[in-house]
Scaffold this motif. Sequence first.
Motif, PDB file in Angstrom:
ATOM      1  N   ALA A  47       0.817  -1.221   0.000  1.00  0.00           N
ATOM      2  CA  ALA A  47       0.000   0.000   0.000  1.00  0.00           C
ATOM      3  C   ALA A  47       0.853   1.274   0.000  1.00  0.00           C
ATOM      4  O   ALA A  47       0.362   2.358  -0.333  1.00  0.00           O
ATOM      5  N   ARG A  48       2.115   1.144   0.353  1.00  0.00           N
ATOM      6  CA  ARG A  48       2.954   2.347   0.459  1.00  0.00           C
ATOM      7  C   ARG A  48       3.312   2.840  -0.948  1.00  0.00           C
ATOM      8  O   ARG A  48       3.849   2.082  -1.758  1.00  0.00           O
ATOM      9  N   PRO A  49       3.032   4.113  -1.261  1.00  0.00           N
ATOM     10  CA  PRO A  49       3.343   4.594  -2.613  1.00  0.00           C
ATOM     11  C   PRO A  49       4.855   4.573  -2.887  1.00  0.00           C
ATOM     12  O   PRO A  49       5.670   4.712  -1.967  1.00  0.00           O
ATOM     13  N   ASP A  50       5.220   4.395  -4.152  1.00  0.00           N
ATOM     14  CA  ASP A  50       6.640   4.385  -4.542  1.00  0.00           C
ATOM     15  C   ASP A  50       7.344   5.653  -4.073  1.00  0.00           C
ATOM     16  O   ASP A  50       8.490   5.615  -3.619  1.00  0.00           O
ATOM     17  N   ALA A  51       6.629   6.788  -4.187  1.00  0.00           N
ATOM     18  CA  ALA A  51       7.249   8.069  -3.819  1.00  0.00           C
ATOM     19  C   ALA A  51       7.685   8.046  -2.356  1.00  0.00           C
ATOM     20  O   ALA A  51       8.736   8.588  -1.988  1.00  0.00           O
ATOM     21  N   GLU A  52       6.897   7.366  -1.534  1.00  0.00           N
ATOM     22  CA  GLU A  52       7.227   7.298  -0.109  1.00  0.00           C
ATOM     23  C   GLU A  52       8.486   6.438   0.114  1.00  0.00           C
ATOM     24  O   GLU A  52       9.331   6.750   0.951  1.00  0.00           O
ATOM     25  N   ALA A  53       8.584   5.351  -0.654  1.00  0.00           N
ATOM     26  CA  ALA A  53       9.764   4.483  -0.554  1.00  0.00           C
ATOM     27  C   ALA A  53      11.012   5.253  -0.980  1.00  0.00           C
ATOM     28  O   ALA A  53      12.068   5.185  -0.341  1.00  0.00           O
ATOM     29  N   HIS A  54      10.880   6.049  -2.064  1.00  0.00           N
ATOM     30  CA  HIS A  54      12.021   6.863  -2.533  1.00  0.00           C
ATOM     31  C   HIS A  54      12.430   7.869  -1.459  1.00  0.00           C
ATOM     32  O   HIS A  54      13.616   8.065  -1.190  1.00  0.00           O
ATOM     33  N   ALA A  55      11.426   8.497  -0.839  1.00  0.00           N
ATOM     34  CA  ALA A  55      11.722   9.516   0.174  1.00  0.00           C
ATOM     35  C   ALA A  55      12.420   8.881   1.379  1.00  0.00           C
ATOM     36  O   ALA A  55      13.373   9.436   1.930  1.00  0.00           O
ATOM     37  N   TRP A  56      11.960   7.666   1.759  1.00  0.00           N
ATOM     38  CA  TRP A  56      12.596   6.988   2.898  1.00  0.00           C
ATOM     39  C   TRP A  56      14.058   6.686   2.571  1.00  0.00           C
ATOM     40  O   TRP A  56      14.946   6.923   3.381  1.00  0.00           O
ATOM     41  N   ARG A  57      14.298   6.167   1.347  1.00  0.00           N
ATOM     42  CA  ARG A  57      15.688   5.840   0.968  1.00  0.00           C
ATOM     43  C   ARG A  57      16.558   7.092   1.009  1.00  0.00           C
ATOM     44  O   ARG A  57      17.675   7.061   1.523  1.00  0.00           O
ATOM     45  N   ALA A  58      16.020   8.178   0.473  1.00  0.00           N
ATOM     46  CA  ALA A  58      16.811   9.417   0.447  1.00  0.00           C
ATOM     47  C   ALA A  58      17.138   9.860   1.869  1.00  0.00           C
ATOM     48  O   ALA A  58      18.266  10.270   2.165  1.00  0.00           O
ATOM     49  N   SER A  59      16.172   9.721   2.779  1.00  0.00           N
ATOM     50  CA  SER A  59      16.399  10.180   4.157  1.00  0.00           C
ATOM     51  C   SER A  59      17.451   9.327   4.860  1.00  0.00           C
ATOM     52  O   SER A  59      18.091   9.761   5.799  1.00  0.00           O
ATOM     53  N   LYS A  60      17.637   8.083   4.401  1.00  0.00           N
ATOM     54  CA  LYS A  60      18.614   7.182   5.032  1.00  0.00           C
ATOM     55  C   LYS A  60      19.899   7.091   4.214  1.00  0.00           C
ATOM     56  O   LYS A  60      20.726   6.213   4.425  1.00  0.00           O
ATOM     57  N   GLN A  61      20.017   7.959   3.215  1.00  0.00           N
ATOM     58  CA  GLN A  61      21.193   7.931   2.331  1.00  0.00           C
ATOM     59  C   GLN A  61      21.377   6.562   1.681  1.00  0.00           C
ATOM     60  O   GLN A  61      22.459   5.996   1.650  1.00  0.00           O
ATOM     61  N   ILE A  62      20.264   6.005   1.195  1.00  0.00           N
ATOM     62  CA  ILE A  62      20.322   4.695   0.538  1.00  0.00           C
ATOM     63  C   ILE A  62      20.107   4.869  -0.952  1.00  0.00           C
ATOM     64  O   ILE A  62      19.179   5.549  -1.378  1.00  0.00           O
ATOM     65  N   VAL A  63      20.980   4.238  -1.736  1.00  0.00           N
ATOM     66  CA  VAL A  63      20.821   4.271  -3.191  1.00  0.00           C
ATOM     67  C   VAL A  63      20.680   2.828  -3.653  1.00  0.00           C
ATOM     68  O   VAL A  63      21.478   1.962  -3.263  1.00  0.00           O
ATOM     69  N   VAL A  64      19.647   2.558  -4.476  1.00  0.00           N
ATOM     70  CA  VAL A  64      19.487   1.186  -4.970  1.00  0.00           C
ATOM     71  C   VAL A  64      19.593   1.170  -6.491  1.00  0.00           C
ATOM     72  O   VAL A  64      19.185   2.111  -7.160  1.00  0.00           O
ATOM     73  N   VAL A  65      20.166   0.092  -7.008  1.00  0.00           N
ATOM     74  CA  VAL A  65      20.300  -0.065  -8.460  1.00  0.00           C
ATOM     75  C   VAL A  65      19.821  -1.472  -8.788  1.00  0.00           C
ATOM     76  O   VAL A  65      20.125  -2.420  -8.058  1.00  0.00           O
ATOM     77  N   GLY A  66      19.078  -1.610  -9.893  1.00  0.00           N
ATOM     78  CA  GLY A  66      18.638  -2.950 -10.291  1.00  0.00           C
ATOM     79  C   GLY A  66      17.204  -2.898 -10.796  1.00  0.00           C
ATOM     80  O   GLY A  66      16.500  -1.916 -10.595  1.00  0.00           O
ATOM     81  N   ASP A  67      16.761  -3.972 -11.466  1.00  0.00           N
ATOM     82  CA  ASP A  67      15.403  -4.019 -12.004  1.00  0.00           C
ATOM     83  C   ASP A  67      14.439  -4.570 -10.968  1.00  0.00           C
ATOM     84  O   ASP A  67      14.702  -5.609 -10.367  1.00  0.00           O
ATOM     85  N   GLY A  68      13.324  -3.863 -10.801  1.00  0.00           N
ATOM     86  CA  GLY A  68      12.287  -4.366  -9.897  1.00  0.00           C
ATOM     87  C   GLY A  68      12.737  -4.483  -8.457  1.00  0.00           C
ATOM     88  O   GLY A  68      12.458  -5.466  -7.776  1.00  0.00           O
ATOM     89  N   VAL A  69      13.452  -3.466  -7.973  1.00  0.00           N
ATOM     90  CA  VAL A  69      13.919  -3.485  -6.576  1.00  0.00           C
ATOM     91  C   VAL A  69      12.708  -3.419  -5.647  1.00  0.00           C
ATOM     92  O   VAL A  69      11.849  -2.557  -5.809  1.00  0.00           O
ATOM     93  N   PRO A  70      12.623  -4.344  -4.662  1.00  0.00           N
ATOM     94  CA  PRO A  70      11.466  -4.308  -3.758  1.00  0.00           C
ATOM     95  C   PRO A  70      11.506  -3.077  -2.847  1.00  0.00           C
ATOM     96  O   PRO A  70      12.570  -2.542  -2.570  1.00  0.00           O
ATOM     97  N   LYS A  71      10.314  -2.686  -2.389  1.00  0.00           N
ATOM     98  CA  LYS A  71      10.254  -1.546  -1.463  1.00  0.00           C
ATOM     99  C   LYS A  71      10.786  -1.978  -0.099  1.00  0.00           C
ATOM    100  O   LYS A  71      10.696  -3.151   0.255  1.00  0.00           O
ATOM    101  N   PRO A  72      11.330  -1.031   0.680  1.00  0.00           N
ATOM    102  CA  PRO A  72      11.881  -1.411   1.987  1.00  0.00           C
ATOM    103  C   PRO A  72      10.786  -1.802   2.982  1.00  0.00           C
ATOM    104  O   PRO A  72       9.640  -1.378   2.857  1.00  0.00           O
ATOM    105  N   CYS A  73      11.175  -2.615   3.968  1.00  0.00           N
ATOM    106  CA  CYS A  73      10.281  -2.987   5.066  1.00  0.00           C
ATOM    107  C   CYS A  73      10.685  -2.163   6.271  1.00  0.00           C
ATOM    108  O   CYS A  73      11.822  -2.267   6.717  1.00  0.00           O
ATOM    109  N   LEU A  74       9.782  -1.365   6.796  1.00  0.00           N
ATOM    110  CA  LEU A  74      10.188  -0.430   7.845  1.00  0.00           C
ATOM    111  C   LEU A  74      10.037  -0.990   9.257  1.00  0.00           C
ATOM    112  O   LEU A  74      10.531  -0.414  10.215  1.00  0.00           O
TER     113      LEU A  74
END
Length: 474
Positions: A47-74
């Motif tokens: 249910a979590r929008p992609d934009a929210e997953a991107h924002a969480w990664r940015a806040s944690k200084q996380i960069v992901v590369v790859g096809d179909g990367v799963p969203k993080p589990c908080l």
Amino acid sequence: GYGGGGGGGGGFQNSNLGGGLNTIDFSQRQLVPFEKDFYIEHPDVTARPDAEAHAWRASKQIVVVGDGVPKPCLTFEEASMPEYVLGEVIKCGFDKPTPIQSQGWPMALKGKNMVGISATGSGKTLAFLLPAMIHINAQPYLKPGDGPIVLVLAPTRELAVQIKEECDKFGASSEIKNTVVYGGVPKGKQIRSLREGVEIVIATPGRLIDHLEAGNTNLARVTYLVLDEADRMLDMGFEPQLRKICGQIRPDRQVLMWSATWPKEVKNLAQDYLSEYYQVTVGSLDLAGNKDVTQIIDVCADTEKYRNLLRYLKENLSTKDRVLVFVETKKGCDMLTRSLRMDGFQARAMHGDKSQEERDWVLKEFKSCQATLLVATDVAARGLDVDDIKMVVNFDFANDTETYIHRIGRTGRAGKKGIAVSFFVPEKNGRMARDIIEILNRTSQNVPNELQAAAMNSRGGGGGRGRGRGRGRY
């Protein structure tokens, strides 16, 4: 003064290791299929929008590369970990996953190859171990004569033993057996555990090859392979052994590779053995250093270092604060430890010439704060994983920027503040000045005028980025 002297000992005496192992031609073999995708996305994650997953990664200084990367589990619940794993995690008092676990678990549980680039002390051990437990529990039981299902390779005995301790903690409830094999100790006990059959083997590369050549175990059933601190393994000259070992493992295995840095040697290894993979980087790839660490560069003469060290120790520490002091040579390590003890400090030394027993004892003293001051060479400190170190001192300055970053990264972990004091002797360390200034600027640290002057005087500056190859014997 102290310091001076070149690196410790000769290179590795192991060029012919693995000569008795033939690379297996898996195209001629009937491989039993195995299951590796166990990921069920939690409804909250879906249910979590992609934009929210991107924002969480940015806040944690996380960069992901790859096809179909799963969203993080908080949260742990979102990670869809089975009860037997969750129970252990909660018992250990963790309230939520670390950033590398939040992003790494879904990747690993999907059965995908991944490269994780993150500082030591970021929770990466559980990022690969918990999915490993789930992987094991989905495979057929071991039969007599079977080798392990999970193989974890680590550069040093200290790191291997620490990984084993985590395995013991989290594998107990599902009766997963593990053993650790490393050089420098008799083989008898290791042979017995391997022959009895264990699901997880944690090993340093050289000793594992000894056991494979002797027929004490085999890698035919390995379907989950972890390379921990891959950059350190390459630095220590283990590449031929890693390639030998990988040649014994079926090509459709799942591989998780972990590294604190991402130089081209590590990249090449990933391309050769992981082909397609997710890459997750925590913190910046350009080795920016950690903002929680206050970096003090003390520009001084060689003869002033000891007096200055005593001053920093007296000014900044309480009796229970741990300090890690880096020196260049084994001899310097022993001399400095002796002086500190004569001055009333509970200091211990750790270097490659110490017996395994001695090193285990020193580590125990340091962890339990019986001795709060540890003086070590780079090689000896590599496997050291003690989270709460208040201060790191570069008594002898690092020879390149990566070593500098690696050393100061031993403090300021897990959100705590730390101090890194480095004695910079312009005549010796001048060529590093420019690179160090760049690191200080990137994390908004104070740049002393004397360091600026050293950078001006050191013709051409820079050039401190070389990667040492296998110094010191392990």
